[in-house]
Design a protein around this motif. Structure first.
Motif: not given
Length: 200
Positions: A106-118
């Motif tokens: 959660a400390d670094v989570w953002n839309d870009e990281i979410e997209a990378a995981w998806v």
């Protein structure tokens, strides 16, 4: 969306120190949202959780080595098919995995990281599904995800059916407990982000 191994690895490094909590959360979330999947796993989940995280770790740190990862995921997909895992299960696992990484990074989570995981999970799941269906005689079609930067829940899962072609048998989810082999995850591990995720 193209893979971004750096973002996946950086966020995953925050989850590794709390692996036990993360895997417990993952399975709790998976079974709460998909109670029908619980019977595919063993009653005692300690070993299963370890196998899940081991598989997920291998996949994450192999993102820069696509050939090696493809071979591993292909075998993982074929193994999962033997446990009754079908294409629809990968969506449930992907949703639980994404929620888990989001919570513990959660400390670094953002839309870009979410997209990378998806994107990473989509690639892994599609390799596993394709290998499983090829191995069973069902031609792969479609794919786990439709990449989203907001939620895996918006992804369109593939059908586990391969049409009405003669000689094609659709495998459905087993109601018997999953008995994973050493070093391999079951059902939807990652999944990791392979059980499976093991997904893994």
């Amino acid at each position: 969306m193209s893979l971004n191994p750096r973002l996946v690895k950086e966020s995953f490094s925050l989850v590794e120190p709390v692996a036990a909590k993360a895997t417990a959360y993952f399975y709790g979330r998976l079974f709460a949202e998909n109670p029908h999947l619980r019977s595919m796993f063993p009653p005692a989940m300690n070993v299963q959780r370890d196998r899940l995280f081991s598989a997920l770790t291998r996949i994450v740190w192999s993102l820069d080595s696509p050939d090696g990862m493809a071979a591993y995921l292909g075998q993982l997909g074929r193994d999962h098919r033997k446990y009754g895992v079908v294409a629809e299960h990968y969506t449930a696992v992907g949703n639980a995995l994404l929620a888990t990484i989001r919570r513990f990074a959660a400390d670094v989570w953002n839309d870009e990281i979410e997209a990378a995981w998806v994107a990473a999970y989509s690639a892994a799941a599609n390799l596993m599904i394709g290998s499983a269906e090829s191995d069973s005689g069902c031609p792969p079609r479609g794919g786990w995800p439709r990449s989203s930067t907001t939620s895996c829940a918006t992804a369109t899962s593939r059908s586990s059916r391969c049409g009405r072609r003669s000689g094609c048998r659709t495998r459905r989810a087993s109601t018997s407990p999953c008995r994973p082999r050493a070093g391999r995850a079951c059902g939807g591990r990652s999944p990791s982000p392979t059980r499976r995720a093991r997904t893994t």
